[in-house]
Design a protein around this motif. Structure first.
Motif, PDB file in Angstrom:
ATOM      1  N   GLU A 119      -0.574  -3.001   0.835  1.00 25.53           N
ATOM      2  CA  GLU A 119       0.867  -3.006   1.102  1.00 25.53           C
ATOM      3  C   GLU A 119       1.592  -2.062   0.158  1.00 25.53           C
ATOM      4  O   GLU A 119       2.529  -1.387   0.558  1.00 25.53           O
ATOM      5  CB  GLU A 119       1.428  -4.425   0.984  1.00 25.53           C
ATOM      6  N   ASP A 151       1.019   1.486   1.347  1.00 26.89           N
ATOM      7  CA  ASP A 151       1.866   1.760   2.509  1.00 26.89           C
ATOM      8  C   ASP A 151       3.322   1.956   2.078  1.00 26.89           C
ATOM      9  O   ASP A 151       4.026   2.816   2.611  1.00 26.89           O
ATOM     10  CB  ASP A 151       1.787   0.617   3.522  1.00 26.89           C
ATOM     11  N   TRP A 152       3.781   1.151   1.114  1.00 29.64           N
ATOM     12  CA  TRP A 152       5.162   1.214   0.620  1.00 29.64           C
ATOM     13  C   TRP A 152       5.437   2.575  -0.007  1.00 29.64           C
ATOM     14  O   TRP A 152       6.508   3.142   0.138  1.00 29.64           O
ATOM     15  CB  TRP A 152       5.382   0.082  -0.379  1.00 29.64           C
ATOM     16  N   GLN A 153       4.450   3.123  -0.739  1.00 28.93           N
ATOM     17  CA  GLN A 153       4.637   4.382  -1.452  1.00 28.93           C
ATOM     18  C   GLN A 153       4.332   5.608  -0.594  1.00 28.93           C
ATOM     19  O   GLN A 153       4.411   6.728  -1.063  1.00 28.93           O
ATOM     20  CB  GLN A 153       3.780   4.385  -2.729  1.00 28.93           C
ATOM     21  N   ASN A 154       4.033   5.396   0.661  1.00 32.40           N
ATOM     22  CA  ASN A 154       3.777   6.485   1.588  1.00 32.40           C
ATOM     23  C   ASN A 154       5.098   7.180   1.921  1.00 32.40           C
ATOM     24  O   ASN A 154       6.088   6.521   2.234  1.00 32.40           O
ATOM     25  CB  ASN A 154       3.137   5.904   2.856  1.00 32.40           C
ATOM     26  N   ASN A 179       7.155   5.931   4.818  1.00 31.92           N
ATOM     27  CA  ASN A 179       7.674   4.563   4.811  1.00 31.92           C
ATOM     28  C   ASN A 179       9.125   4.572   5.292  1.00 31.92           C
ATOM     29  O   ASN A 179       9.988   5.184   4.668  1.00 31.92           O
ATOM     30  CB  ASN A 179       7.580   3.982   3.396  1.00 31.92           C
ATOM     31  N   GLN A 230      11.289   2.402   4.916  1.00 32.34           N
ATOM     32  CA  GLN A 230      12.151   1.794   3.902  1.00 32.34           C
ATOM     33  C   GLN A 230      12.811   2.857   3.021  1.00 32.34           C
ATOM     34  O   GLN A 230      13.839   2.606   2.409  1.00 32.34           O
ATOM     35  CB  GLN A 230      11.352   0.876   2.982  1.00 32.34           C
TER      36      GLN A 230
END
Length: 178
Positions: free
Chosen positions: A32, A35-38, A41, A43
């Motif tokens: 996770e 994925d967040w730091q991709n 993202n 977000q």
């Protein structure tokens, strides 16, 4: 403007600080976090692009203090219009935060500051961190907590700027804010 050697440091977190969680669930597994730091993202749309300029105008030497480490320069800095920033040497982030325990960044940031005035902006700062910094850092320090659901907001910059101006060049003087 004070000499750069006299400027306070500003240790800057990303997750929950510049990148609010809002309705998103905080990542908890290694996958996770990856994925967040991709850069793809979705977000990342939560970043407030004007915050880069506000940070640059604070009169502080900015330094990443985040689990993103160098990735903050590759993903976050360009989106905010910031130059490449130094990255604080931090221990590995724990998979889960433990309540009632000193934050995993606290000691490393005090060592990095080495008596220099500093601001630490993070969503995970506790009273335990404030007490530890007060006892172990010989200079002024402002540990500035932000709500992870909203992240740092424009009114916060006035507080940060006022503190930075007050303690520019104050190496070794104690701050009542720590």
């Amino acid at each position: 403007m004070p000499d750069r050697a006299e400027r306070p440091l500003l240790f800057l977190d990303v997750d929950g600080t510049l990148l609010p969680y809002g309705a998103a669930q905080r990542p908890s597994t290694a996958q996770e976090w990856d994925d967040w730091q991709n850069p793809a993202n979705p977000q990342l749309a939560q970043l407030v692009l004007g915050h880069g300029q506000l940070l640059s105008e604070l009169g502080c030497d900015l330094m990443w203090a985040t689990a993103w480490m160098q990735d903050a320069n590759e993903v976050i800095a360009p989106l905010l219009g910031l130059p490449e920033l130094p990255v604080a040497c931090l221990p590995d982030a724990p998979q889960q935060d433990e309540a009632g325990v000193l934050h995993w960044k606290t000691q490393a940031l005090v060592e990095t500051a080495a008596g220099r005035p500093f601001i630490w902006v993070d969503d995970e700062i506790t009273e335990l961190d404030r007490a530890w910094v007060s006892a172990h850092h010989r200079g002024p320090a402002l540990l500035y907590h932000v709500d992870s659901r909203t992240g740092v907001a424009e009114p916060d910059f006035a507080v940060l700027d006022e503190w930075a101006q007050r303690y520019a060049g104050a190496r070794g003087r104690r701050s009542p804010d720590a």
